[in-house]
Design a protein around this motif. Structure first.
Motif, PDB file in Angstrom:
ATOM      1  N   UNK A  66      49.962  30.633  29.380  1.00 46.89           N
ATOM      2  CA  UNK A  66      49.040  29.766  28.527  1.00 46.89           C
ATOM      3  C   UNK A  66      49.655  29.629  27.365  1.00 46.89           C
ATOM      4  N   UNK A  67      49.477  28.757  27.137  1.00 52.90           N
ATOM      5  CA  UNK A  67      49.977  27.678  25.389  1.00 52.90           C
ATOM      6  C   UNK A  67      50.493  28.401  24.850  1.00 52.90           C
ATOM      7  N   UNK A  68      50.687  28.045  23.649  1.00 51.15           N
ATOM      8  CA  UNK A  68      51.400  28.376  22.768  1.00 51.15           C
ATOM      9  C   UNK A  68      50.240  28.406  21.269  1.00 51.15           C
ATOM     10  N   UNK A  69      49.563  29.293  20.610  1.00 47.10           N
ATOM     11  CA  UNK A  69      48.720  28.732  19.426  1.00 47.10           C
ATOM     12  C   UNK A  69      47.367  28.768  20.287  1.00 47.10           C
ATOM     13  N   UNK A  70      47.004  29.184  21.314  1.00 47.55           N
ATOM     14  CA  UNK A  70      45.241  28.547  21.895  1.00 47.55           C
ATOM     15  C   UNK A  70      44.574  30.515  21.780  1.00 47.55           C
ATOM     16  N   UNK A  71      43.629  30.574  22.224  1.00 41.52           N
ATOM     17  CA  UNK A  71      43.350  31.921  22.106  1.00 41.52           C
ATOM     18  C   UNK A  71      43.947  32.736  23.068  1.00 41.52           C
ATOM     19  N   UNK A  72      44.041  32.254  24.626  1.00 43.82           N
ATOM     20  CA  UNK A  72      44.090  32.913  25.148  1.00 43.82           C
ATOM     21  C   UNK A  72      45.807  33.624  25.374  1.00 43.82           C
ATOM     22  N   UNK A  73      46.229  32.473  24.860  1.00 43.72           N
ATOM     23  CA  UNK A  73      47.478  32.834  24.206  1.00 43.72           C
ATOM     24  C   UNK A  73      47.913  34.109  23.367  1.00 43.72           C
TER      25      UNK A  73
ATOM     26  N   UNK B 201      61.532  35.460  23.563  1.00 42.09           N
ATOM     27  CA  UNK B 201      61.439  35.764  24.673  1.00 42.09           C
ATOM     28  C   UNK B 201      60.674  37.363  24.466  1.00 42.09           C
ATOM     29  N   UNK B 202      60.566  37.743  23.505  1.00 40.44           N
ATOM     30  CA  UNK B 202      59.257  39.117  23.707  1.00 40.44           C
ATOM     31  C   UNK B 202      58.479  38.100  25.038  1.00 40.44           C
ATOM     32  N   UNK B 203      57.770  36.624  24.256  1.00 38.74           N
ATOM     33  CA  UNK B 203      56.154  36.507  25.112  1.00 38.74           C
ATOM     34  C   UNK B 203      57.012  35.190  25.630  1.00 38.74           C
ATOM     35  N   UNK B 204      58.018  34.786  26.544  1.00 34.89           N
ATOM     36  CA  UNK B 204      58.348  33.997  26.938  1.00 34.89           C
ATOM     37  C   UNK B 204      57.202  33.567  28.662  1.00 34.89           C
ATOM     38  N   UNK B 205      57.138  35.068  29.367  1.00 32.44           N
ATOM     39  CA  UNK B 205      56.163  34.898  29.881  1.00 32.44           C
ATOM     40  C   UNK B 205      55.125  34.579  30.047  1.00 32.44           C
TER      41      UNK B 205
ATOM     42  N   UNK C  38      42.413  32.259  47.346  1.00 32.23           N
ATOM     43  CA  UNK C  38      42.611  31.009  46.795  1.00 32.23           C
ATOM     44  C   UNK C  38      43.787  30.614  45.791  1.00 32.23           C
ATOM     45  N   UNK C  39      42.554  31.417  44.881  1.00 33.65           N
ATOM     46  CA  UNK C  39      43.312  31.061  43.431  1.00 33.65           C
ATOM     47  C   UNK C  39      42.096  32.443  42.350  1.00 33.65           C
ATOM     48  N   UNK C  40      43.695  32.741  41.718  1.00 30.68           N
ATOM     49  CA  UNK C  40      42.912  33.719  40.430  1.00 30.68           C
ATOM     50  C   UNK C  40      43.539  33.285  39.277  1.00 30.68           C
ATOM     51  N   UNK C  41      42.629  32.694  38.436  1.00 28.51           N
ATOM     52  CA  UNK C  41      43.572  32.935  36.722  1.00 28.51           C
ATOM     53  C   UNK C  41      43.008  33.816  36.019  1.00 28.51           C
ATOM     54  N   UNK C  42      44.069  33.984  34.823  1.00 27.99           N
ATOM     55  CA  UNK C  42      43.593  34.840  33.801  1.00 27.99           C
ATOM     56  C   UNK C  42      42.900  33.361  32.851  1.00 27.99           C
ATOM     57  N   UNK C  43      41.572  33.924  32.748  1.00 30.73           N
ATOM     58  CA  UNK C  43      40.755  33.689  31.337  1.00 30.73           C
ATOM     59  C   UNK C  43      40.329  32.938  29.939  1.00 30.73           C
ATOM     60  N   UNK C  44      40.998  34.160  29.925  1.00 31.55           N
ATOM     61  CA  UNK C  44      40.762  34.772  28.247  1.00 31.55           C
ATOM     62  C   UNK C  44      40.870  36.550  28.516  1.00 31.55           C
ATOM     63  N   UNK C  45      41.771  36.669  27.548  1.00 33.17           N
ATOM     64  CA  UNK C  45      42.521  38.011  26.955  1.00 33.17           C
ATOM     65  C   UNK C  45      41.751  38.270  25.506  1.00 33.17           C
ATOM     66  N   UNK C  46      41.663  39.341  25.197  1.00 35.44           N
ATOM     67  CA  UNK C  46      41.501  40.111  24.032  1.00 35.44           C
ATOM     68  C   UNK C  46      41.526  41.589  23.554  1.00 35.44           C
ATOM     69  N   UNK C  47      41.934  42.305  22.527  1.00 37.61           N
ATOM     70  CA  UNK C  47      41.193  43.924  23.023  1.00 37.61           C
ATOM     71  C   UNK C  47      40.736  43.773  21.745  1.00 37.61           C
ATOM     72  N   UNK C  48      39.661  44.912  22.090  1.00 37.45           N
ATOM     73  CA  UNK C  48      38.130  45.404  21.346  1.00 37.45           C
ATOM     74  C   UNK C  48      39.030  47.066  21.169  1.00 37.45           C
ATOM     75  N   UNK C  49      39.182  46.908  19.876  1.00 40.54           N
ATOM     76  CA  UNK C  49      39.899  48.071  19.506  1.00 40.54           C
ATOM     77  C   UNK C  49      41.407  48.494  20.169  1.00 40.54           C
ATOM     78  N   UNK C  50      41.272  48.866  21.026  1.00 39.74           N
ATOM     79  CA  UNK C  50      42.357  50.242  21.970  1.00 39.74           C
ATOM     80  C   UNK C  50      41.835  49.651  22.773  1.00 39.74           C
TER      81      UNK C  50
ATOM     82  N   UNK D  88      51.533  38.998  32.513  1.00 38.90           N
ATOM     83  CA  UNK D  88      50.571  38.551  33.156  1.00 38.90           C
ATOM     84  C   UNK D  88      50.521  38.101  34.766  1.00 38.90           C
ATOM     85  N   UNK D  89      51.966  37.888  35.801  1.00 36.47           N
ATOM     86  CA  UNK D  89      51.757  37.770  36.912  1.00 36.47           C
ATOM     87  C   UNK D  89      52.051  39.591  37.125  1.00 36.47           C
TER      88      UNK D  89
END
Length: 235
Positions: free
Chosen positions: A81-88, A72-76, A163-175, A103-104
């Motif tokens: 993003x599909x589990x296992x993908x780089x975005x997820x 449930x921690x990562x349910x939202x 009209x649309x706003x979608x997250x297409x990439x996410x990452x940590x760079x250090x902190x 995300x929302x």
């Protein structure tokens, strides 16, 4: 004297044989018997320890009240993003560094920031831009505003909506957490020269604008605000 018939004698003999067999099996002590059940001892010891599979004492820790199940921690995030993908994986890493990340909620905040930045740039509002942009992006925006003002040009802009706003990439760079968005918006915009003539855009036409923006935040900072760190127009 009464005589037993053959059937009666047979059942008597069978009963005696069964009795001795049960006694041999159930009546012997092997040294592995469990002690008689004592409700008081069980209440004291059983609440603290349980016997493990190998006879070892296992301490049972109570689940923290209100603690979420691992799934449930990562349910939202899994809904976005599909589990296992780089975005997820990227968004999960951000959640690990900043438990408040959702995300929302992030997209809702980014929509407000997008409109504020677009309109502040058109109006030449440096103060608003400084609060929403990283130093590098701010310097680029201010440089464009300075050049526009030197030419005595003005932008007339009206924000229609997103009209649309979608997250297409996410990452940590250090902190630092980085989230990239693809944005499709509608805008009425026209640039006029010093004489008031339209030199770019159309003051009466709604134009579709496609952008790719990246926001970032230092997860170690107490400041909860995200800032725009990169922009590019999508063809």
């Amino acid at each position: 004297m009464e005589f037993f018939d053959f059937g009666t004698i047979f059942f008597l003999i069978a009963a005696v044989v069964i009795f001795f067999q049960l006694r041999n099996v159930l009546g012997r002590r092997t040294g592995n018997e469990r002690p008689p059940f004592d409700p008081y001892t069980a209440g004291r010891n059983g609440s603290r320890k349980e016997q493990g599979a190998n006879g070892e004492n296992v301490v049972s820790l109570p689940r923290r009240k209100g603690a979420a199940e691992p799934d449930q921690i990562y349910a939202d995030i899994d809904k976005v993003a599909k589990p296992g993908t780089e975005l997820n994986k990227g968004m999960r890493a951000i959640r690990d560094a900043d438990p408040s990340f959702a995300p929302k909620s992030f997209v809702d905040g980014a929509k407000m920031a997008y409109e504020m930045i677009v309109m502040a740039f058109a109006d030449g509002d440096r103060r608003t831009l400084k609060n929403l942009l990283s130093r590098e992006v701010y310097e680029g925006f201010v440089s464009a505003i300075d050049e526009r003002e030197k030419r005595k040009e003005k932008i007339e802009s009206s924000f229609v909506g997103i009209d649309d706003m979608t997250i297409i990439a996410a990452e940590m760079k250090g902190s630092e957490a980085h989230v990239t968005l693809r944005i499709v918006s509608e805008l009425i915009s026209a640039t006029r020269d010093s004489a008031g003539e339209v030199i770019d855009g159309d003051p009466e036409t709604v134009a579709e604008v496609k952008d790719v923006w990246t926001f970032a935040r230092d997860t170690r900072s107490r400041d909860p605000n995200w800032k725009l760190v990169a922009t590019e127009a999508e063809d």
